[in-house]
Design a protein around this motif. Structure first.
Motif, mmCIF file in Angstrom:
data_model
loop_
_atom_site.group_PDB
_atom_site.id
_atom_site.type_symbol
_atom_site.label_atom_id
_atom_site.label_comp_id
_atom_site.label_asym_id
_atom_site.label_seq_id
_atom_site.Cartn_x
_atom_site.Cartn_y
_atom_site.Cartn_z
ATOM 1 N N LEU A 246 56.706 70.075 10.149
ATOM 2 C CA LEU A 246 57.191 71.150 9.288
ATOM 3 C C LEU A 246 56.807 70.880 7.844
ATOM 4 O O LEU A 246 56.677 69.732 7.410
ATOM 5 C CB LEU A 246 58.710 71.277 9.401
ATOM 6 C CG LEU A 246 59.265 71.599 10.793
ATOM 7 C CD1 LEU A 246 60.783 71.696 10.750
ATOM 8 C CD2 LEU A 246 58.673 72.899 11.330
ATOM 9 N N SER A 247 56.633 71.957 7.111
ATOM 10 C CA SER A 247 56.289 71.871 5.699
ATOM 11 C C SER A 247 57.155 72.858 4.936
ATOM 12 O O SER A 247 57.361 73.992 5.386
ATOM 13 C CB SER A 247 54.807 72.190 5.492
ATOM 14 O OG SER A 247 54.458 72.075 4.128
ATOM 15 N N TYR A 248 57.663 72.439 3.801
ATOM 16 C CA TYR A 248 58.554 73.297 3.034
ATOM 17 C C TYR A 248 58.264 73.122 1.547
ATOM 18 O O TYR A 248 58.134 72.003 1.046
ATOM 19 C CB TYR A 248 60.015 72.926 3.328
ATOM 20 C CG TYR A 248 61.023 73.793 2.626
ATOM 21 C CD1 TYR A 248 61.260 75.091 3.058
ATOM 22 C CD2 TYR A 248 61.732 73.312 1.528
ATOM 23 C CE1 TYR A 248 62.188 75.897 2.414
ATOM 24 C CE2 TYR A 248 62.676 74.111 0.878
ATOM 25 C CZ TYR A 248 62.886 75.405 1.336
ATOM 26 O OH TYR A 248 63.803 76.199 0.691
ATOM 27 N N ARG A 249 58.153 74.241 0.842
ATOM 28 C CA ARG A 249 57.917 74.213 -0.603
ATOM 29 C C ARG A 249 59.250 74.358 -1.315
ATOM 30 O O ARG A 249 59.970 75.336 -1.132
ATOM 31 C CB ARG A 249 56.961 75.321 -1.013
ATOM 32 C CG ARG A 249 55.537 75.098 -0.479
ATOM 33 C CD ARG A 249 54.628 76.257 -0.819
ATOM 34 N NE ARG A 249 54.458 76.462 -2.245
ATOM 35 C CZ ARG A 249 53.627 75.751 -3.016
ATOM 36 N NH1 ARG A 249 52.890 74.778 -2.471
ATOM 37 N NH2 ARG A 249 53.523 75.989 -4.307
ATOM 38 N N ALA A 250 59.570 73.360 -2.122
ATOM 39 C CA ALA A 250 60.867 73.334 -2.793
ATOM 40 C C ALA A 250 60.678 73.148 -4.301
ATOM 41 O O ALA A 250 59.771 72.438 -4.751
ATOM 42 C CB ALA A 250 61.708 72.196 -2.240
#
Length: 465
Positions: free
Chosen positions: A426-430
Motif C-alpha cells: 500500500l502507498s499513501y500520500r500524507a
C-alpha cells in the motif's frame, strides 16, 4: 484428547528438565487453567514417578517448611507421597503452594542441597501470599512458567481436527488454504468464541458435544473466582473487587475511565481493585505505548490502558451471551462480536511467548484536536513494531493502521478479520509539517484463527522486503 494432548508448555517443561543447572520451576496462572493436569501429563509422558502433594490439604506443613531444613522436610514429604525422593526419575510436585507460604521460600534449598531432584510447584494468588509475609520469592533460584487458557490450536487438537491443525502449523502465504478448510476453521473458531480455552470447558464439549455442558463449567469457574475474592482483601476493598469484576463486560476493550466502572468509588480504590484482579491473572491490562522504539514496554503509560478478560468463554458467560446469539451473528456485521474478536486476539497475544514471559499487552492511542487514532494492539517482530487492527467482520477501514504507519514509519501492519490470508503493498500520500510525503507499507491480512502463527508469518514478510 484433552487429557492426553501435548501442549506447547510440555516442550518448555522438557527443556527445563534437561538443563544441567536446573532450578525449581514455579508454574503461575489463574485457577482452573490446567496447571496440575499439565504436570501430571508431563510426568506420564516422560515416564517419571510423580510425587504429588497438594499443600492445600496439608496446612500443618507450613511450620515444617519454615525450618528451611531439608533433613526435616524431605521425610515428611516422602511419607505423604509414599515414595522416596532420592531415587532417580522422580519428580516432586508441590501443588497449591500458595497455601503453604514457607514452602515458597524453601524452594531455594532444594536447588542448593538437592539439585538432582526436579521440583515443580504450582499456584495461583502467589502475589497476595507474598504481600502478607516478610520473605520474597527466592529470586535467581527458581524459574517460572506462565500458563494461560488453551489456545485455538490446542482446541483443534482436543477436538481431533488433526488435518485442520496441520494446515495452521504449516501455513505459508504462498500456499493459500483450501476454501473448505477456511470455512471449517471459521466454524471451529466461532465455537471457540463460545467455549473458550478453559480446559474443563473444552473437555466437557469434547466428551458430550453439548454446548449446554460448557455453560455449566463456565458458571462453576466464575463462582470459584468470586469465592476467592475474600482471599484478596477484606471490606471495603472486597466490595470494590466485585464492582470491577461485574463491570468488566461493559468496559472490556475500552480505555479505562473509572467513572464508567463506578461513580460511587474513588479512582484510586478502583485502580487498586484492578491491580488485585490482574495479580490473580483474571484481567489482562493493555497499556498504551508511544511505540518510539524497542522494547515497546519502555514507552508505556500506566495511566492509559484498557482491559481484557482471562478467557473469552468466561467473558461470554458474564455477558449472558448464549450459543444461539453467537451462532446467529451475521458475518458482515457480527453484532457485538467486535469486542469478542479483540478478546480472542488479546488472550492469544498475552501468552505468545509459550509461557516464558508473564502476560503483557500493548496498544497505541493518539488523541488530538484534529482527530483520534487507535490501534488495537502493537507487538514486535524482530526490530520492527507491528500495529494490529482487529475487525470482526469481513470488511473494515484501516485508517488507524495508516496513521500509525505515517507517524512511526513502520513497514508492516497487520489486520485480523474473517477474510482469507493476503499481503498487500500500500502507498499513501500524507501531509506532514507542510510537506506531502509518500508512505509505503505492507498490510498483512490474516483470519483470526491464524493468530498463533502471526509472528512467523510477519517475520517472513519482513525478510522478503
Amino acid at each position: 484428547r484433552v487429557d492426553a494432548m501435548k501442549r506447547s508448555m510440555e516442550n518448555q517443561l522438557t527443556r527445563w528438565l534437561q538443563k544441567p543447572r536446573r532450578k525449581p520451576l514455579v508454574i503461575r496462572g489463574a485457577r482452573q487453567v490446567g496447571k496440575s493436569t499439565l504436570v501430571q501429563n508431563f510426568a506420564r509422558s516422560q515416564r517419571l514417578k510423580l510425587a504429588e502433594i497438594n499443600l492445600e490439604k496439608h496446612g500443618n506443613l507450613n511450620g515444617i517448611f519454615g525450618t528451611n531444613d531439608l533433613d526435616i522436610i524431605i521425610p515428611e514429604l516422602e511419607l505423604l507421597a509414599r515414595t522416596s525422593l532420592r531415587q532417580e526419575n522422580t519428580l516432586l510436585f508441590l501443588d497449591e503452594i500458595q497455601s503453604t507460604p514457607y514452602a515458597i521460600a524453601a524452594l531455594r534449598y532444594f536447588r542448593e542441597e538437592m539439585p538432582q531432584l526436579p521440583v515443580v510447584a504450582a499456584g495461583s494468588l502467589l502475589e497476595f501470599v507474598l504481600a502478607k509475609h516478610d520473605f520474597s520469592m527466592p529470586v535467581g533460584r527458581v524459574e517460572y512458567l506462565h500458563l494461560g487458557p488453551m489456545t485455538f490450536e490446542e482446541f483443534l487438537l482436543a477436538m481431533g481436527d488433526d488435518m485442520l491443525l496441520s494446515y495452521l502449523k504449516g501455513f505459508q502465504l504462498s500456499q493459500p488454504l483450501p476454501q473448505t478448510a477456511h470455512q471449517k476453521l471459521l466454524q471451529r473458531q466461532r465455537q471457540y468464541l463460545y467455549i473458550g480455552g478453559m480446559p474443563e470447558s473444552i473437555l466437557a464439549f469434547c466428551e458430550s458435544r453439548s454446548l449446554l455442558n460448557t455453560r455449566d463449567v463456565h458458571r462453576s469457574i466464575v463462582q470459584t473466582y468470586q469465592d476467592d475474592f475474600a482471599k484478596y482483601s477484606r471490606e471495603p476493598s472486597l466490595s470494590r473487587i466485585h464492582t470491577v469484576f461485574n463491570a468488566i463486560t461493559r468496559v472490556v476493550g475500552e480505555k479505562v475511565k473509572y467513572a464508567n466502572i463506578s461513580r460511587e468509588d474513588r479512582a484510586k480504590d478502583l485502580k487498586q481493585a484492578i491491580v488485585l484482579l490482574t495479580k490473580a491473572r483474571l484481567l489482562l491490562p493493555t497499556y498504551h505505548s508511544s511505540c518510539s522504539g524497542i522494547p515497546i514496554k519502555s514507552g508505556i503509560s500506566e495511566k492509559i490502558y484498557k482491559l481484557y478478560f482471562l478467557d473469552i468463554g468466561l467473558l461470554n458467560y458474564l455477558n449472558g451471551l448464549e450459543w444461539s446469539h453467537i451462532s446467529a451473528l451475521d458475518e458482515r456485521t457480527l453484532i457485538n462480536e467486535g469486542v469478542l474478536a479483540e478478546q480472542f486476539i488479546a488472550q492469544h497475544l498475552a501468552y505468545r511467548f509459550e509461557g516464558l514471559e508473564p502476560p503483557d499487552l500493548f496498544y497505541w492511542l493518539r488523541e488530538g484536536k484534529t482527530g483520534n487514532a487507535e490501534v488495537d494492539f502493537v507487538t514486535s517482530t524482530g526490530n520492527t513494531i507491528v500495529p494490529i487492527e482487529v475487525k470482526a467482520g469481513k470488511s473494515g477501514t484501516i485508517k488507524s493502521l495508516q496513521q500509525f504507519a505515517i507517524d512511526k514509519k513502520t513497514t508492516l501492519t497487520c489486520r485480523f478479520d474473517l477474510n482469507p490470508p493476503s499481503v498487500q503493498d500500500l502507498s499513501y500520500r500524507a501531509r506532514q509539517k507542510q510537506k506531502v510525503q509518500t508512505v509505503n507499507y505492507k498490510l498483512l491480512s490474516l483470519p483470526l484463527y491464524l493468530v498463533d502463527v502471526m509472528h512467523d508469518v510477519s517475520l517472513k514478510v519482513l525478510n522478503e522486503e
